[in-house]
Design a protein around this motif. Sequence first.
Motif, short mmCIF file in Angstrom:
data_model
loop_
_atom_site.label_atom_id
_atom_site.label_comp_id
_atom_site.label_asym_id
_atom_site.label_seq_id
_atom_site.Cartn_x
_atom_site.Cartn_y
_atom_site.Cartn_z
N MET A 1 0.85 -1.17 0.00
CA MET A 1 0.00 0.00 0.00
C MET A 1 0.90 1.24 0.00
SD MET A 1 -3.31 0.74 2.36
CE MET A 1 -4.08 -0.67 1.64
N GLU A 2 0.53 2.18 -0.82
CA GLU A 2 1.34 3.38 -0.95
C GLU A 2 1.18 4.28 0.27
OE1 GLU A 2 1.30 5.48 -4.59
OE2 GLU A 2 0.89 3.68 -5.75
N GLU A 3 2.23 5.03 0.55
CA GLU A 3 2.24 5.95 1.68
C GLU A 3 1.39 7.18 1.41
OE1 GLU A 3 3.92 5.91 4.77
OE2 GLU A 3 4.12 3.80 4.27
N LEU A 4 0.85 7.72 2.47
CA LEU A 4 0.12 8.98 2.39
C LEU A 4 1.09 10.12 2.68
CD1 LEU A 4 -3.06 8.02 4.42
CD2 LEU A 4 -2.81 8.09 1.95
N ASP A 5 0.95 11.22 1.95
CA ASP A 5 1.79 12.37 2.25
C ASP A 5 1.08 13.28 3.25
OD1 ASP A 5 -0.06 13.92 0.83
OD2 ASP A 5 1.19 14.06 -0.96
N THR A 6 1.73 14.38 3.61
CA THR A 6 1.17 15.24 4.65
C THR A 6 -0.17 15.87 4.23
OG1 THR A 6 2.53 17.09 3.87
CG2 THR A 6 3.39 15.79 5.70
N ILE A 7 -0.34 16.13 2.95
CA ILE A 7 -1.61 16.70 2.49
C ILE A 7 -2.72 15.67 2.58
CG2 ILE A 7 -2.84 17.64 0.49
CD1 ILE A 7 -0.24 19.13 -0.22
N ILE A 11 -6.12 16.03 4.76
CA ILE A 11 -7.46 15.78 4.20
C ILE A 11 -8.20 14.78 5.08
CG2 ILE A 11 -8.72 14.77 2.26
CD1 ILE A 11 -6.50 16.00 0.42
N LEU A 12 -7.53 13.69 5.47
CA LEU A 12 -8.17 12.69 6.33
C LEU A 12 -8.57 13.29 7.67
CD1 LEU A 12 -6.03 9.47 5.72
CD2 LEU A 12 -8.37 9.95 4.93
N GLU A 13 -7.70 14.10 8.24
CA GLU A 13 -8.01 14.73 9.52
C GLU A 13 -9.25 15.63 9.40
OE1 GLU A 13 -5.82 17.41 12.97
OE2 GLU A 13 -4.64 16.62 11.31
N LEU A 14 -9.32 16.42 8.35
CA LEU A 14 -10.48 17.30 8.13
C LEU A 14 -11.76 16.49 7.90
CD1 LEU A 14 -8.70 19.93 5.88
CD2 LEU A 14 -9.65 20.36 8.18
N LEU A 15 -11.67 15.43 7.11
CA LEU A 15 -12.86 14.62 6.83
C LEU A 15 -13.32 13.84 8.06
CD1 LEU A 15 -12.14 13.30 3.23
CD2 LEU A 15 -13.87 14.98 3.94
N LEU A 26 -12.34 21.92 1.62
CA LEU A 26 -11.17 21.05 1.81
C LEU A 26 -9.98 21.60 1.06
CD1 LEU A 26 -12.25 17.28 1.45
CD2 LEU A 26 -10.97 18.31 3.33
N ALA A 27 -10.21 21.95 -0.21
CA ALA A 27 -9.13 22.45 -1.06
C ALA A 27 -8.53 23.74 -0.48
CB ALA A 27 -9.66 22.71 -2.47
N GLN A 28 -9.38 24.61 -0.02
CA GLN A 28 -8.90 25.87 0.55
C GLN A 28 -8.05 25.62 1.79
OE1 GLN A 28 -12.01 28.53 1.82
NE2 GLN A 28 -10.63 30.27 1.95
N GLN A 29 -8.47 24.70 2.63
CA GLN A 29 -7.76 24.45 3.89
C GLN A 29 -6.42 23.75 3.68
OE1 GLN A 29 -9.67 23.49 7.49
NE2 GLN A 29 -11.68 24.18 6.78
N VAL A 30 -6.28 22.95 2.61
CA VAL A 30 -5.00 22.27 2.38
C VAL A 30 -4.15 22.97 1.32
CG1 VAL A 30 -5.86 20.03 3.16
CG2 VAL A 30 -5.92 20.58 0.72
N GLY A 31 -4.69 24.03 0.72
CA GLY A 31 -3.92 24.83 -0.23
C GLY A 31 -3.78 24.22 -1.61
N LEU A 32 -4.77 23.48 -2.06
CA LEU A 32 -4.77 22.90 -3.40
C LEU A 32 -6.05 23.28 -4.13
CD1 LEU A 32 -3.51 19.27 -2.62
CD2 LEU A 32 -2.17 21.16 -3.54
N THR A 33 -6.10 22.98 -5.42
CA THR A 33 -7.32 23.25 -6.19
C THR A 33 -8.36 22.16 -5.90
OG1 THR A 33 -6.61 21.94 -8.09
CG2 THR A 33 -5.94 24.28 -8.04
N PRO A 34 -9.64 22.50 -6.02
CA PRO A 34 -10.69 21.51 -5.79
C PRO A 34 -10.54 20.24 -6.63
CG PRO A 34 -11.65 23.69 -5.74
CD PRO A 34 -10.22 23.86 -6.19
N PRO A 35 -10.22 20.32 -7.94
CA PRO A 35 -10.06 19.07 -8.69
C PRO A 35 -8.93 18.17 -8.16
CG PRO A 35 -10.31 20.91 -10.21
CD PRO A 35 -10.15 21.49 -8.83
#
Length: 159
Positions: A1-7, A11-15, A26-35
Amino acid sequence: MEELDTIDLQILELLQRDGRMPNSDLAQQVGLTPPTVLRRVKLMEERGYIRGYAALVDPIRLGLTVTSFIFVETGAGCNLIETEEFLAGLPGVQEVHRTIGEWCFIVKVRTATPQTLEQLIYVHLRNHPSVRRTFTHLITSSPFETTALPLPAAAERAF
């Protein structure tokens, strides 16, 4: 199983706090685009990191005022999978855990009254052929319960 990165972990913590959080938030809080966030969430769902989404329902509001943990010892040679399925199918059972030691299982149960708990134990549980004995702890209150799992990033920030 692949590792999860900090982002992914963010995301998991927020969900875990709010499974209905809009993707744009979610995108705004982690600093990425919605897609990009949507793609990450879908990938974590596909890989089994996210097993599903659920509403957290208040058991007291539903009249399930009795919480107990029942320790179950099974007889020698019993089929553990059949016993697990039996335990999981009992009314009011929320959790079934295998243990190592004197007891084979710990079962978390919520019922409406002590009488319904008594019926579950004496009519259903103790009459099952694989159950040798039980020991019940009645819970008086639950000042803290959570469904959230400790994530590596969250654990590091706690210290």
